[in-house]
Design a protein around this motif. Structure first.
Motif, PDB file in Angstrom:
ATOM      1  N   CYS A 156       0.841  -1.202   0.000  1.00  0.00           N
ATOM      2  CA  CYS A 156       0.000   0.000   0.000  1.00  0.00           C
ATOM      3  C   CYS A 156       0.877   1.253   0.000  1.00  0.00           C
ATOM      4  O   CYS A 156       1.813   1.370   0.791  1.00  0.00           O
ATOM      5  CB  CYS A 156      -0.904  -0.005   1.223  1.00  0.00           C
ATOM      6  SG  CYS A 156      -1.902   1.498   1.378  1.00  0.00           S
ATOM      7  N   CYS A 181      -8.675   4.181   5.358  1.00  0.00           N
ATOM      8  CA  CYS A 181      -7.402   3.473   5.429  1.00  0.00           C
ATOM      9  C   CYS A 181      -6.361   4.220   6.254  1.00  0.00           C
ATOM     10  O   CYS A 181      -5.515   3.597   6.901  1.00  0.00           O
ATOM     11  CB  CYS A 181      -6.858   3.249   4.021  1.00  0.00           C
ATOM     12  SG  CYS A 181      -7.849   2.078   3.041  1.00  0.00           S
ATOM     13  N   ASN A 267     -11.151   0.174   3.291  1.00  0.00           N
ATOM     14  CA  ASN A 267     -10.829  -0.182   4.671  1.00  0.00           C
ATOM     15  C   ASN A 267     -11.882  -1.076   5.317  1.00  0.00           C
ATOM     16  O   ASN A 267     -11.591  -1.813   6.257  1.00  0.00           O
ATOM     17  CB  ASN A 267     -10.658   1.090   5.507  1.00  0.00           C
ATOM     18  CG  ASN A 267     -10.179   0.809   6.909  1.00  0.00           C
ATOM     19  OD1 ASN A 267      -9.135   0.219   7.092  1.00  0.00           O
ATOM     20  ND2 ASN A 267     -10.938   1.246   7.895  1.00  0.00           N
ATOM     21  N   CYS A 348      -4.976   0.547  -4.951  1.00  0.00           N
ATOM     22  CA  CYS A 348      -5.140  -0.320  -3.784  1.00  0.00           C
ATOM     23  C   CYS A 348      -4.817  -1.759  -4.177  1.00  0.00           C
ATOM     24  O   CYS A 348      -5.553  -2.364  -4.966  1.00  0.00           O
ATOM     25  CB  CYS A 348      -6.570  -0.217  -3.253  1.00  0.00           C
ATOM     26  SG  CYS A 348      -6.960  -1.390  -1.933  1.00  0.00           S
TER      27      CYS A 348
END
Length: 438
Positions: A156, A181, A267, A348
């Motif tokens: 990430c 996130c 998330n 992502c």
């Protein structure tokens, strides 16, 4: 620790063997110091000085004719000291220094004093002159304002953005991180401990900009100069949080609102957001007999924010960090007197379904296909591109590197390509209008 240095990179997958780089080098230097040769796997290999950090050519030279400049990274050749023993050609593992048949002396790349003709002549961008070393040299000694060991997914780059951004903003700041996130990986800390070295708070998705505006006004009332910054996801900005974001922009609140756009609520389970593109798989736009991914086009939040006539609006990508840093500097300055908005496209690895080591390549392909356009806007100067959208690759070059688009039909791909061209034409018209009025 030594300086980082600019370098020429080569992507064999993008090389078509046209030889224009060799022609440009020969015309500039009198002889080609770069060679592109066919490889066994039907691609091409590059013979070019890599300006090694620990160059064997330098250590094997008996006369000191070869020396490495620690500031530029370039290995320089001094013809007056060279005795033409050719030991340097034996010591080089990359065939980067070779004997010129005409002069009977060795030749090697010197990067054309920082403007390599080969890279400029490459039509497929297989050769690039990467100049991001200046970022490392500038920020390496600045304090990292996030705690070590944040719990982001493997590969990430949101953590990279968080750390780089706050290093640049500096300790005289207050940070808001709404659900997503950024706080999920630890910006607000664990077990009663803060995750940052600056004041940080965790607002609701709905009120981030409103709360940050109040905090900034209180600091102004106390006579203390701080940068009020929000780092939010696209869900907390384009959808649930848009009402407070729009209100703060309309009022011209003194803040920097940065959106890390991974095109979904990643998330909490990879649900679709308003910024999720057409056709993409998410957990709420599944692929099956009745559904073929998201059926609506993505909301263009940066253009919406531009219509608020903010003090500064820009788009950025983690694949172009120099561009990001330049825009971050301007956004920080604009936030001193008004509302600055910075929209960063951030792939992502988990939700988009690609290998963790391909994050930057996915981000790069988005720009190279015009799926992502890099521009900036101010009310006085209008919109201008910071990365020219000329000669884009077909969108399939971007779609094929991710699993979330694996199911697309030809009709869906055609729809995406048409929307890219439509959006590019619209933004280009805005840039042309601004240029005409300048």
């Amino acid at each position: 620790m030594g300086n980082a240095c600019n370098t020429i990179t080569f992507n064999a997958a993008q090389c078509d063997g046209c030889g224009l780089c060799m022609t440009a080098c020969a015309e500039t230097k009198g002889s080609a110091r770069i060679q592109v040769l066919p490889a066994e796997d039907k691609t091409y290999a590059l013979s070019l000085c890599r300006q090694c950090g620990d160059p064997h050519c330098v250590s094997t030279c008996p006369t000191g004719a070869l020396t490495k400049d620690v500031d530029t990274g370039v290995i320089a050749w001094n013809g007056d000291k060279c005795v033409d023993c050719l030991l340097c050609t034996v010591g080089c593992s990359y065939a980067g220094i070779s004997l010129d048949a005409q002069t009977r002396r060795v030749v090697k790349c010197d990067t054309c004093d920082g403007a390599p003709a080969c890279a400029a002549a490459c039509p497929t961008k297989a050769l690039r002159y990467v100049t991001t070393a200046r970022i490392y040299n500038e920020v390496r000694d600045w304090e990292d304002l996030f705690a070590p060991g944040l719990s982001g997914c493997q590969g990430c780059n949101t953590e990279l953005l968080m750390r780089h951004t706050m290093r640049r903003v500096g300790p005289d700041s207050v940070l808001a991180t709404p659900p997503g996130c950024v706080p999920g990986m630890g910006s607000v800390g664990f077990n009663g401990l803060a995750g940052t070295k600056v004041p940080v708070f965790h607002p609701l998705l709905t009120n981030t900009a409103a709360m940050l505006a109040g905090v900034k006004r209180q600091y102004n009332r106390l006579g203390r100069e701080v940068t009020a910054i929000a780092i939010a996801g696209d869900g907390g900005a384009a959808d649930v949080g848009f009402q407070s974001l729009s209100g703060a922009a309309e009022r011209g609140e003194q803040m920097l609102f940065m959106v890390i756009d991974n095109e979904g609520y990643m998330n909490t389970g990879m649900q679709r957001s308003g910024c999720t593109p057409f056709g993409a798989w998410t957990s709420t736009t599944p692929v099956g007999p009745e559904s073929r991914g998201k059926s609506q086009d993505a909301k263009n939040l940066p253009l919406i924010m531009m219509q608020h006539r903010c003090a500064y609006v820009a788009t950025a990508s983690t694949a172009y960090m120099e561009d990001f840093y330049d825009k971050l500097d301007r956004a920080i300055q604009a936030a001193k007197t008004g509302f600055a908005y910075l929209h960063v496209y951030s792939p992502c690895t988990t939700g988009w379904r690609f290998p963790a080591d391909q994050n930057m390549e996915v981000a790069r392909k988005a720009v190279e296909t015009n799926f992502v356009l890099l521009w900036e806007y101010t009310p006085g100067q209008g919109l201008r591109f910071t990365h020219a959208p000329d000669n884009p690759l077909p969108v399939t070059a971007y779609l094929k590197v991710m699993g979330r688009f694996r199911h697309l039909s030809p009709e869906q791909i055609s729809h995406i390509q048409n929307k890219i061209e439509e959006n590019s034409a619209f933004v280009t018209s805005l840039a042309q209008s601004a240029a005409a009025q300048a």
